[in-house]
Design an enzyme around this catalytic site. Structure first.
Site, mmCIF file in Angstrom:
data_model
loop_
_atom_site.group_PDB
_atom_site.id
_atom_site.type_symbol
_atom_site.label_atom_id
_atom_site.label_comp_id
_atom_site.label_asym_id
_atom_site.label_seq_id
_atom_site.Cartn_x
_atom_site.Cartn_y
_atom_site.Cartn_z
ATOM 1 N N ASP A 9 0.862 -1.170 0.000
ATOM 2 C CA ASP A 9 0.000 0.000 0.000
ATOM 3 C C ASP A 9 0.904 1.227 0.000
ATOM 4 O OD1 ASP A 9 -2.382 1.613 0.415
ATOM 5 O OD2 ASP A 9 -1.696 1.818 2.479
ATOM 6 N N LEU A 10 0.363 2.385 -0.355
ATOM 7 C CA LEU A 10 1.175 3.604 -0.403
ATOM 8 C C LEU A 10 0.936 4.500 0.810
ATOM 9 C CD1 LEU A 10 3.190 5.330 -2.063
ATOM 10 C CD2 LEU A 10 1.199 6.406 -3.140
ATOM 11 N N ASP A 11 -0.239 5.117 0.870
ATOM 12 C CA ASP A 11 -0.531 6.087 1.932
ATOM 13 C C ASP A 11 -0.638 5.400 3.290
ATOM 14 O OD1 ASP A 11 -1.161 8.711 0.366
ATOM 15 O OD2 ASP A 11 -2.238 7.137 -0.702
ATOM 16 N N SER A 107 -5.243 2.719 -3.368
ATOM 17 C CA SER A 107 -6.614 3.109 -3.704
ATOM 18 C C SER A 107 -6.643 4.478 -4.374
ATOM 19 C CB SER A 107 -7.488 3.141 -2.442
ATOM 20 O OG SER A 107 -7.627 1.850 -1.905
ATOM 21 N N LYS A 138 -10.526 -1.773 -2.513
ATOM 22 C CA LYS A 138 -10.375 -2.333 -1.165
ATOM 23 C C LYS A 138 -11.610 -1.963 -0.330
ATOM 24 C CE LYS A 138 -5.398 -1.347 -1.487
ATOM 25 N NZ LYS A 138 -4.258 -0.598 -0.910
#
Length: 219
Positions: A9-11, A107, A138
């Protein structure tokens, strides 16, 4: 843990974008007379369009799409305070050095995700799964199934690294082992994750001559 690749995931996992996220959504909430806490308690780990449809029930799809594009522009341009989370750069650099495949599965949309990755100084992944490529975001498994396919791996051969409840549920639903990083204590199915960490600095990765990747933790 044994695996062949990683899906991040990024954030909140690789990048601390919370100040920018909260600014954008709080300002959006003010325009629509929606309490900031109500918005911020819902949005994390979900596609922006999903959140907008939730808070704009009864509005036309045209109106929702218009708000999405305005919000996307705001989030892509405002990267003030966005930074790499502890251990993120070092971990990704090690994966590249060891030639271990990895992808970012977020997302966020491509403009927003790209701006935040660049602002945080993270290396460019070979594969970047964003909202544009995923119909069912998600906590549905589609995002991580897509990420595994792009790496040329089975979902069970991948480790998902996530912070948000929606993302953790997505990784588990995809059939991957999940490492939860600084996840809320009340996250559903948190006990089913393979590891629960407070920071990526605790991860240690090694690769055997046959290509098998071992994931260890250091307290």
């Amino acid at each position: 843990m044994k695996c062949k690749g990683f899906l991040f995931d990024l954030d909140g996992t690789l990048v601390d974008s919370l100040p920018a996220v909260e600014r954008a959504w709080t300002n959006w909430g003010k325009r629509h007379a929606i309490d900031a806490d109500e918005i911020l308690n819902f949005i994390h780990g979900k596609q922006a369009i999903t959140s907008l449809r939730h808070f704009m029930r009864g509005s036309s799809e045209e109106a929702i799409q218009q708000e999405f594009h305005l919000l996307e522009k705001t989030e892509a341009e405002d990267t003030d305070g966005v930074s790499a989370l502890p251990g993120a750069r070092e971990l990704l650099a090690q994966l590249n050095e060891l030639e271990i495949p990895w992808a970012i599965v977020t997302s966020g949309s491509m403009p927003v995700a790209s701006a935040r990755r660049q602002a945080a100084g993270l290396p460019l992944p070979a594969h970047f799964v964003t909202a544009e490529q995923v119909k069912n975001g998600k906590p549905e498994p589609e995002a991580y199934l897509t990420g595994a396919k792009l790496l040329g791996l089975k979902p069970e051969e991948c480790v998902v690294v996530e912070d948000a409840p929606a993302g953790i549920l997505s990784g588990l639903a995809a059939g991957s082992a999940v490492i939860a990083v600084n996840a809320p204590a009340d996250t559903p199915r948190l006990a089913e994750t393979a590891l629960q960490l407070t920071t990526l600095t605790a991860l240690r990765i090694s690769k055997a001559p046959d290509g098998t990747v071992t994931v260890l933790t250091q307290n």
